[in-house]
Design an enzyme around this catalytic site. Structure first.
Site, PDB file in Angstrom:
ATOM      1  N   HIS A   1      32.079  34.678 -13.224  1.00  0.00           N
ATOM      2  CA  HIS A   1      32.357  33.281 -13.548  1.00  0.00           C
ATOM      3  C   HIS A   1      31.295  32.346 -12.975  1.00  0.00           C
ATOM      4  O   HIS A   1      31.032  31.276 -13.512  1.00  0.00           O
ATOM      5  CB  HIS A   1      33.761  32.899 -13.085  1.00  0.00           C
TER       6      HIS A   1
ATOM      7  N   CYS B   1      35.425  35.314 -27.723  1.00  0.00           N
ATOM      8  CA  CYS B   1      34.883  34.240 -26.884  1.00  0.00           C
ATOM      9  C   CYS B   1      34.292  34.757 -25.576  1.00  0.00           C
ATOM     10  O   CYS B   1      34.042  33.985 -24.666  1.00  0.00           O
ATOM     11  CB  CYS B   1      35.952  33.184 -26.604  1.00  0.00           C
TER      12      CYS B   1
ATOM     13  N   GLU C   1      42.100  41.124 -23.966  1.00  0.00           N
ATOM     14  CA  GLU C   1      41.117  41.471 -22.930  1.00  0.00           C
ATOM     15  C   GLU C   1      41.624  42.567 -22.006  1.00  0.00           C
ATOM     16  O   GLU C   1      40.980  42.896 -21.014  1.00  0.00           O
ATOM     17  CB  GLU C   1      40.677  40.221 -22.159  1.00  0.00           C
TER      18      GLU C   1
ATOM     19  N   ASP D   1      36.295  40.470 -19.803  1.00  0.00           N
ATOM     20  CA  ASP D   1      37.329  41.257 -19.137  1.00  0.00           C
ATOM     21  C   ASP D   1      37.612  42.560 -19.880  1.00  0.00           C
ATOM     22  O   ASP D   1      37.880  43.575 -19.253  1.00  0.00           O
ATOM     23  CB  ASP D   1      38.621  40.436 -19.008  1.00  0.00           C
TER      24      ASP D   1
END
Ligand code: PEP
Ligand code: MG
Length: 580
Positions: free
Chosen positions: A191, A504, A433, A457
């Site tokens: 992240h 995404c 995910e 993920d």
């Protein structure tokens, strides 16, 4: 000149001064001790020196396997300083004769070394005082405990080097002053890397030892495109990188001119290219980079670095600002995906031994139903003002889908009872995910309006490979046959019941994967804003029909490396890879 190679975490080239953020600075106080305490102080000193030696030897052993000579040279130098008899004898003498505590005595030794080095004629040797300082700092840390150093806020033109920068730290970085980030840990889909790209700050991760062996103030080049860091560049390298930087920035500005072109293939097929956004300012840049709305709004950033959770009204204001910034395009709001590496100060997160498998995302929301309802109401309220979709992260099975749908209906009832408008037909999506959701995709597809694949993920959970662990980056393979088979299954399950298949994760923003994702049939690709123009440019050169054949061809291979070689060959044959 020192040259380091790491993982390219955020593109761009920066030239600045190094600012090492060692979050373990010592606090030194000097005080008198009694003669009876002298032996104890000396033993603390010796113990700290030994502990530092063990730490350095361990780093040296690790680096010997993973990096080049440059790092090792630094550690050898530090070990030699540590082994210097005078360091111990002079400090011991100060403790004994001056009755001064070990930390104070060591600091006095450092002051004497500074005087001696300042008198050295040769500038290279004179500068070696920084090595002595680093070593003494380490010993002091070992003796007197540690404090956390704050991220610099006012120094300009700096490149921050640190062991790690958390997503919460990243949000606090002064984006006007910080030119680039270099960390020892992390990966492309961590992240922190995602945020660096969102902020347009070049970043290189996975450079072991960098926070310990670099010196504040040194000139540095960060090449986030190649994952390279050069400290103390010679003038030829410096000039070369200034030229590269200009070329990169020129290419980016040329690309910006293509923003208004439609995202359509040569055979007339449209794919929705949307932006992933984290902070309010990104809304406008989705549009200026040619995106048709937002496919992923990571709302958790709104909840970070604050001691209490944002209330319904505050959330509504943020969602509204984002919706207005991208109007008339759709906004996909993902409910809170905190936990894991994104800890919130306002929540008492349990200490978990496996945070990535712990109380994260939808699990955390469900453990705080009042807060979850507030977020659902805020999302529903903004849905009355434009095209809004709601999306739920980390869904693992049917029970969770049923619960969230019930809670959403409950939130609608509450709003209706209070005469507050919302979009009755708001589209509900789930992120795919977790491998269990892939297996159950055919069942889940009947329950929702769209799927959005979180490949960041999905790859980590499918391959049991932590997305933030730089040591496992070689195993983190988007083209792994297991991942490709999962993607195919997700699209087929969605389309078999007529719902949209979106993606995404960071895979969407890498031009290499575009023919595969297009060929598999994804309807929407949502990516970091910085990737939109390049992906659109490639999309406009692709044929949907040809991409379908390329994608099909991938399934003939049993390893990621073979798929990748095949892909490069196909792309080169079609001449679609060039970005100019
Ligand atoms: C993903 O996992 O691919 C994703 C888009 O969500 P995040 O990166 O926020 O986990
Ligand atoms: Mg995710």
């Amino acid at each position: 000149m020192q040259h380091f190679s790491g993982i390219s975490a955020s593109p761009g080239i920066a030239v600045g001064r190094l600012r090492v953020v060692d979050r373990r600075r010592s606090v030194v106080s000097e005080y008198l001790v009694s003669p009876e305490d002298v032996a104890h102080e000396i033993s603390r000193l010796i113990h700290a020196i030994n502990a530092t030696r063990i730490e350095l030897e361990a780093i040296k052993a690790r680096l010997a396997d993973s990096t080049g000579e440059d790092h090792l040279f630094f550690i050898e130098t530090h070990l030699l300083i540590l082994a210097d008899e005078r360091l111990v004898s002079e400090t011991t003498e100060t403790i004994t004769s001056g009755l001064i505590n070990a930390e104070g005595a060591l600091r006095r030794t450092l002051l004497r070394y500074r005087e001696i080095f300042a008198g050295i004629g040769d500038p290279y040797l004179r500068d070696r005082i920084s090595d002595v300082e680093t070593v003494i700092e380490k010993i002091l840390c070992s003796m007197s405990g540690t404090t956390v150093e704050q991220l610099p806020q006012h120094e300009s033109q700096i490149v921050i080097a640190a062991h790690d920068i958390s997503p919460a730290d990243m949000l606090q970085i002064n984006r006007e002053h910080v030119l680039a980030i270099v960390t020892e840990v992390g990966g492309r889909t961590s992240h922190t890397a995602i945020l660096a790209r969102a902020f347009g700050i070049p970043a290189v991760a996975g450079i072991e030892g960098i926070a310990h062996y670099l010196i504040d103030g040194a000139p540095v080049i960060v090449d986030g495109l190649a994952g390279v860091v050069i400290v103390n560049p010679d003038s030829e390298t410096f000039t070369d990188y200034l030229t590269r930087k200009q070329q990169y920035e020129y290419a980016e500005s040329e690309l910006l001119k293509t923003a208004a072109l439609p995202a359509v293939t040569v055979d007339g097929h449209t794919v929705h290219l949307r932006g992933n956004v984290e902070i309010p300012e990104e809304g406008a840049s989705v549009l200026s980079h040619g995106g048709s709305g937002v496919g992923l709004y990571r709302t958790e950033m709104l909840f970070m670095n604050r001691s209490c959770m944002p209330d319904e009204e505050e959330q509504l204001r943020s969602y509204r600002a984002m919706l207005r910034a991208i109007a008339p395009h759709p906004l996909t709001i993902r409910t809170l995906d905190a936990g894991g590496d994104k800890l919130l100060d306002g929540i008492d997160h349990a200490v978990e031994s496996n945070p990535a498998l712990g109380v994260r995302a939808i699990r955390l929301s469900m453990s705080m139903p009042d807060d979850f309802m507030k977020q659902l109401r805020a999302i529903l309220r903004v849905s009355a003002e434009g095209r809004v979709r709601v999306m739920f992260p980390m869904i693992s099975g049917m029970e969770e889908v049923r619960i969230i749908k019930r809670m959403l209906e409950e939130a609608k009832r509450e709003l209706a009872a209070a005469n507050i408008p919302y979009d009755e037909g708001i589209q509900v999506g789930i992120m795919i995910e977790i491998p269990a959701a892939v297996t159950l995709a055919d069942l889940l597809a009947r329950e929702v309006d769209f799927f959005s694949v979180g490949t960041n993920d999905l790859i980590q959970y499918t391959l049991a490979t932590d997305r933030s662990n730089e040591q496992l980056s070689y195993l983190y393979q988007p083209l792994h046959p297991a991942v490709l088979r999962s993607l195919r299954r997700i699209v087929q399950s969605a389309h078999s019941v007529g719902i949209q298949a979106c993606l995404c994760g960071e895979m969407a923003g890498d031009p290499l994967y575009l023919p595969v994702l297009l060929g598999l049939g994804f309807d929407e690709l949502s990516m970091g804003v910085g990737s939109l123009l390049r992906v659109k440019q490639i999309l406009r050169r692709c044929s949907r029909e040809r991409a379908a054949r390329i994608a099909e061809g991938c399934f003939a291979f049993s390893t990621a490396a073979d798929v990748e070689t095949y892909l490069h060959q196909q792309i080169a044959a079609d001449g679609i890879e060039s970005c100019d």
